[in-house]
Design an enzyme around this catalytic site. Structure first.
Site, mmCIF file in Angstrom:
data_model
loop_
_atom_site.group_PDB
_atom_site.id
_atom_site.type_symbol
_atom_site.label_atom_id
_atom_site.label_comp_id
_atom_site.label_asym_id
_atom_site.label_seq_id
_atom_site.Cartn_x
_atom_site.Cartn_y
_atom_site.Cartn_z
ATOM 1 N NE ARG A 170 -2.734 1.558 -4.675
ATOM 2 C CZ ARG A 170 -2.074 1.079 -3.608
ATOM 3 N NH1 ARG A 170 -1.753 -0.188 -3.544
ATOM 4 N NH2 ARG A 170 -1.709 1.861 -2.616
ATOM 5 C CG HIS A 200 15.772 -1.164 -6.640
ATOM 6 N ND1 HIS A 200 14.930 -2.073 -6.045
ATOM 7 C CD2 HIS A 200 17.017 -1.436 -6.179
ATOM 8 C CE1 HIS A 200 15.637 -2.850 -5.247
ATOM 9 N NE2 HIS A 200 16.905 -2.490 -5.317
ATOM 10 N NE ARG A 203 10.409 5.384 -2.883
ATOM 11 C CZ ARG A 203 9.677 4.285 -3.108
ATOM 12 N NH1 ARG A 203 10.178 3.301 -3.859
ATOM 13 N NH2 ARG A 203 8.459 4.172 -2.596
ATOM 14 N N PRO A 241 7.685 -8.974 -5.006
ATOM 15 C CG PRO A 241 7.757 -8.658 -2.714
ATOM 16 C CD PRO A 241 8.562 -9.212 -3.855
ATOM 17 C CG ASN A 242 3.093 -5.749 -3.441
ATOM 18 O OD1 ASN A 242 2.011 -6.317 -3.463
ATOM 19 N ND2 ASN A 242 3.816 -5.635 -2.340
ATOM 20 C CD GLU A 250 20.025 -4.102 -4.982
ATOM 21 O OE1 GLU A 250 21.190 -4.380 -4.595
ATOM 22 O OE2 GLU A 250 19.216 -3.462 -4.296
#
Ligand code: CA2
Length: 146
Positions: free
Chosen positions: A17, A99, A106, A9-10, A97
């Site tokens: 942004r 990112h 974070r 998602p996103n 996985e």
């Protein structure tokens, strides 16, 4: 060898942004970089994005017998989705996985990955290069499984 890239998602908003966190490249830019490196590595790539958890689950299930490795940026579902974890575990396709950001540097809620225990490994923090490193890891994992 066929690699399935799945984006959660996103990630369709990349480049619009939060460039300080996720960089200025769009997902289409990242896909183009992936496809260029895929040619050099002589691997086939399918590259998809969905905001829907169930669609990602369906794609993981359907990958059986079609793809040798999945490279997965599950985005926020990384931290919440038992359904994705169960799908990865059920299909038994080695999954890497990835990112863009270093999730461990974070907020605390991003430190926990529900999918990490059923993935072959995790790559994070290298921006768009995490995708290239993910693909190179996929080639390595496939050779390991031969
Ligand atoms: O660093 C990553 O790749 C993440 O998977 C990105 C996810 C985040 O929830 C994970 O903790 C780490 C967020 C993707 C949303 O991307 C956006 C892009 C532009 C604007 C806003 C969000």
């Amino acid at each position: 060898m066929k690699i399935l890239f799945l984006n959660g998602p996103n990630l369709n908003l990349l480049g619009t942004r939060e460039p300080e966190v996720y960089g200025s490249m769009t997902l289409a830019d990242i896909e183009a970089e992936v496809r260029q490196r895929a040619k050099e590595l002589k691997v086939e790539v399918d590259f998809r994005q969905s905001n829907l958890e169930g669609e990602l689950v369906n794609w993981i299930q359907e990958a059986k017998g079609k793809f040798q490795v999945i490279v997965l940026n599950a985005a926020a579902y990384t931290h919440t989705s038992v359904a994705l974890r169960d799908a990865i575990s059920a299909v038994g396709i080695p999954t890497v996985e990835i990112h863009l950001s270093n999730v461990h540097a974070r907020e605390e809620f991003r430190h926990k990955s529900l999918i990490a225990p059923v993935c072959r490994g995790q790559i994070c923090g290298f921006g768009s290069k995490s995708y290239i490193l993910g693909m190179e890891s996929a080639v390595y994992v496939n050779a390991e499984n031969k």
